[in-house]
Design an enzyme around this catalytic site. Structure first.
Site, PDB file in Angstrom:
ATOM      1  N   SER A 153       0.818  -1.217   0.000  1.00 10.27           N
ATOM      2  CA  SER A 153       0.000   0.000   0.000  1.00 10.27           C
ATOM      3  C   SER A 153       0.851   1.267   0.000  1.00 10.27           C
ATOM      4  O   SER A 153       2.008   1.277   0.410  1.00 10.27           O
ATOM      5  CB  SER A 153      -0.907   0.021   1.229  1.00 10.27           C
ATOM      6  OG  SER A 153      -1.656  -1.159   1.329  1.00 10.27           O
TER       7      SER A 153
HETATM    8  N1  SAH Z   1      -1.014  -4.961   3.817  1.00 13.41           N
HETATM    9  C1  SAH Z   1      -0.155  -5.289   2.694  1.00 13.41           C
HETATM   10  C2  SAH Z   1      -0.761  -4.970   1.354  1.00 13.41           C
HETATM   11  C3  SAH Z   1      -1.915  -5.858   1.053  1.00 13.41           C
HETATM   12  S1  SAH Z   1      -2.296  -6.098  -0.653  1.00 13.41           S
HETATM   13  C4  SAH Z   1       1.203  -4.625   2.844  1.00 13.41           C
HETATM   14  O1  SAH Z   1       1.435  -3.900   3.814  1.00 13.41           O
HETATM   15  O2  SAH Z   1       2.062  -4.882   1.994  1.00 13.41           O
HETATM   16  C5  SAH Z   1      -3.678  -7.182  -0.377  1.00 13.41           C
HETATM   17  C6  SAH Z   1      -3.297  -8.538   0.146  1.00 13.41           C
HETATM   18  O3  SAH Z   1      -4.491  -9.227   0.448  1.00 13.41           O
HETATM   19  C7  SAH Z   1      -2.542  -9.397  -0.861  1.00 13.41           C
HETATM   20  O4  SAH Z   1      -1.327  -9.816  -0.333  1.00 13.41           O
HETATM   21  C8  SAH Z   1      -3.476 -10.562  -1.097  1.00 13.41           C
HETATM   22  O5  SAH Z   1      -2.788 -11.785  -1.298  1.00 13.41           O
HETATM   23  C9  SAH Z   1      -4.280 -10.578   0.190  1.00 13.41           C
HETATM   24  N2  SAH Z   1      -5.548 -11.288   0.085  1.00 13.41           N
HETATM   25  C10 SAH Z   1      -6.328 -11.460  -1.011  1.00 13.41           C
HETATM   26  N3  SAH Z   1      -7.387 -12.207  -0.720  1.00 13.41           N
HETATM   27  C11 SAH Z   1      -7.299 -12.508   0.610  1.00 13.41           C
HETATM   28  C12 SAH Z   1      -8.109 -13.272   1.504  1.00 13.41           C
HETATM   29  N4  SAH Z   1      -9.220 -13.883   1.092  1.00 13.41           N
HETATM   30  N5  SAH Z   1      -7.700 -13.388   2.786  1.00 13.41           N
HETATM   31  C13 SAH Z   1      -6.566 -12.788   3.212  1.00 13.41           C
HETATM   32  N6  SAH Z   1      -5.767 -12.050   2.417  1.00 13.41           N
HETATM   33  C14 SAH Z   1      -6.127 -11.922   1.127  1.00 13.41           C
END
Ligand code: SAH
Length: 192
Positions: free
Chosen positions: A39
């Site tokens: 993010s």
């Molecule tokens: N917080 C992260 C950025 C998240 S991007 C950081 O600081 O880098 C969104 C993330 O959500 C991705 O890694 C993706 O794999 C995850 N994601 C997608 N679907 C999900 C689910 N059903 N449960 C948990 N995580 C999920």
């Protein structure tokens, strides 16, 4: 200022891909493995602030991604559990937490829509992938006076950052600002 101090203590360059290291300190989201993103720092700061963390809090993050947001949370709360269904992302984040001595972070390779029962309840829940709705079972993991923050809306386009407070026997909802997150995926394999 506690949130900015926490962000200052986490080297973002350690959480981005080798090819984007020179952009690590710009205020932009960057691509990471598995088609996901780390993010934008402004959004991390804003969401962390809106979580109103206290040092004794137990926090759940849905969407580990790079691990950056979880590392920031780990400086402000007692315990952080972060989940991601992509094994590659979970494994890499675990290595980073080890290298940076973030001993109060636990990474689970798991689906935020289908959490194992034994993870228990949390004072704070932060979702960092967009959901069309906040699922009731997730909301029910909030402790009393707990607070959940999630980008809610369609998979493409603009979502709204929603804050849900567990007050007494009810949930109080408040919409904070427009955001854009990658979608939370349903039913994806854990070995990716
Ligand atoms: N917080 C992260 C950025 C998240 S991007 C950081 O600081 O880098 C969104 C993330 O959500 C991705 O890694 C993706 O794999 C995850 N994601 C997608 N679907 C999900 C689910 N059903 N449960 C948990 N995580 C999920």
């Amino acid at each position: 200022h506690a949130v900015l101090k926490a962000m200052d203590e986490v080297p973002r360059e350690e959480f981005v891909e080798a090819g984007t290291r020179d952009e690590a300190y710009e205020d932009v989201a960057l691509p990471i493995a598995c088609g996901q993103t780390i993010s934008q720092p402004f959004v991390v700061a804003y969401m962390t602030e809106q979580l109103q963390l206290r040092p004794h809090h137990r926090v759940l993050e849905i969407g580990t991604g790079s691990g950056y947001q979880a590392a920031v949370l780990s400086h402000l709360a007692a315990e952080v559990v972060t989940v991601d269904p992509f094994r590659t992302l979970a494994d890499r984040a675990r290595l980073r937490f080890k290298r940076l001595a973030r001993d109060n972070v636990e990474v689970l390779t798991a689906d935020g829509f289908d959490l194992p029962d034994q993870v228990g309840h949390f004072d704070r829940i932060i979702v960092t992938a967009a959901m069309e709705e906040v699922p009731a079972p997730l909301q029910d993991r909030l402790s009393r006076d707990g607070l959940l923050l999630a980008p809610v809306g369609p998979q493409t386009g603009v979502q709204v950052l929603r804050r849900i407070r567990h007050r007494g026997s009810e949930f109080v909802t408040e919409d904070l600002l427009e955001v854009r997150f990658v979608p939370a995926l349903k039913g994806i394999a854990r070995q990716l």
